[in-house]
Motif scaffolding. Sequence first.
Motif, mmCIF file in Angstrom:
data_model
loop_
_atom_site.group_PDB
_atom_site.id
_atom_site.type_symbol
_atom_site.label_atom_id
_atom_site.label_comp_id
_atom_site.label_asym_id
_atom_site.label_seq_id
_atom_site.Cartn_x
_atom_site.Cartn_y
_atom_site.Cartn_z
ATOM 1 N N PHE A 1 21.705 50.521 63.761
ATOM 2 C CA PHE A 1 23.250 50.155 63.395
ATOM 3 C C PHE A 1 22.880 48.830 62.849
ATOM 4 O O PHE A 1 23.052 48.159 61.182
ATOM 5 N N GLY A 2 21.828 47.508 63.442
ATOM 6 C CA GLY A 2 22.036 46.845 62.708
ATOM 7 C C GLY A 2 21.535 45.742 63.466
ATOM 8 O O GLY A 2 20.485 46.062 64.549
ATOM 9 N N GLU A 3 20.160 44.217 62.801
ATOM 10 C CA GLU A 3 19.747 43.838 63.873
ATOM 11 C C GLU A 3 20.455 43.130 65.265
ATOM 12 O O GLU A 3 21.336 42.876 65.163
ATOM 13 N N PRO A 4 19.525 43.614 66.276
ATOM 14 C CA PRO A 4 19.789 43.088 67.940
ATOM 15 C C PRO A 4 19.716 42.020 67.306
ATOM 16 O O PRO A 4 19.829 40.594 67.284
ATOM 17 N N VAL A 5 19.914 41.503 69.231
ATOM 18 C CA VAL A 5 20.515 40.315 69.434
ATOM 19 C C VAL A 5 18.701 39.809 70.557
ATOM 20 O O VAL A 5 17.962 38.928 69.720
ATOM 21 N N ALA B 1 18.638 55.045 60.432
ATOM 22 C CA ALA B 1 18.867 53.727 60.061
ATOM 23 C C ALA B 1 19.732 52.817 58.996
ATOM 24 O O ALA B 1 20.026 53.918 58.200
ATOM 25 N N CYS B 2 20.428 52.071 59.492
ATOM 26 C CA CYS B 2 21.499 51.518 57.987
ATOM 27 C C CYS B 2 21.368 50.124 57.705
ATOM 28 O O CYS B 2 20.710 49.285 59.367
ATOM 29 N N ASN B 3 21.794 50.310 56.835
ATOM 30 C CA ASN B 3 21.216 48.213 56.539
ATOM 31 C C ASN B 3 19.884 47.874 56.752
ATOM 32 O O ASN B 3 19.035 47.423 57.756
ATOM 33 N N MET B 4 18.960 47.793 55.692
ATOM 34 C CA MET B 4 17.618 47.704 55.392
ATOM 35 C C MET B 4 17.327 46.305 54.617
ATOM 36 O O MET B 4 16.330 45.713 54.014
#
Length: 351
Positions: free
Chosen positions: A150-154, A189-192
């Motif tokens: 979904f997006g970058e993790p922490v 994957a979302c958001n490149m």
Amino acid sequence: PSFGFLFDIDGVLVRGKTPIPAARRAFRKLVNSQGHFLVPVVFVTNAGNCLRQNKADQLSHLLGVPISQDQVMMSHSPLRMFKRYHEKCVLVSGQGPLLDIAQDLGFCQPITIDTLREKRPLLDAVDHDRRPNVLVSGGFCFKPLSVVLFGEPVRWETSLQLIIDVLLTSGYPGNPYEQENYPHIPVLACNMDLMWVAEAQSPRFGHGTFMVCLENIYKKITGKDLKYEALMGKPSRLTYHSSTGSKSRLQAKVSGGRGPATLSQDEDIGLSWENELASAAAAHCRSVLVCTGVYSPHTEVPLDTRDSIAETVFHGHRDFRFDPALVEPDHIVPDVDAAVDLVFQLENFAP
């Protein structure tokens, strides 16, 4: 009106949580005295850490105009079309209310990285302070059949390790690696975006940077390329063609009015969801680049993306190759308020 707007958010309307002053001025020109939009407006963002309704509420507060969730296209919105995965167990990576987002998109059995780490604590070994003191026995039946980014993790090290574990064990994390199982289970994957702009003076790492790490780790271990079942979010054509069923949504092609983009994933579109792509589309799109985001008017953009790749300047994803003309915007303006004025002028529109 015979035209409408597709607005990016980060760097165009806001920087982090701070509205760009020109944004409120621009949107005062786009609504009437009752707060109704004078032209079709859609927000196309690569953000993916919240629900569409939350993003709509945030925009309504920041811009001072009422915005509905039907006007918001998140980076993960096209996942609604991937119904073949909705009934299967999927590992989801990112941050924010991941389970709520996944379930809202139609996924029935999402499992987060945190849940996997809790059930398989021996897999997360980079941070010595988080290594378990007491070994936890098994009993957790878990076999993800796909991975959704979904997006970058922490904690990047945890997500990178566990995603690699799932890919190299065909969905049985904790088992020995089996590199002969290739291609691996599907990855969506979302958001490149390699970088994005917040309050800091220089751009920040985006999910595209996390994907670069994942791709290179996978190839370093296996010698093979990590493959994506689909890539979505801008500039994917999936995002620009997908529909949420709202008649008010402005459908637009990614061609920018200069010809089709050459995208490798176009040839792999599955028939099970291809028929859900919107049949209606804008005749063309004109791109208007603002100077309040990542772009700097003092930085030269290579005319040929092949040259830019060789010079490590190309910021796009490795699987996307465009007609060189698509790298150049149709117009460049200082900010979004100037962009709205320019479009009204081009369309001979008097609000």
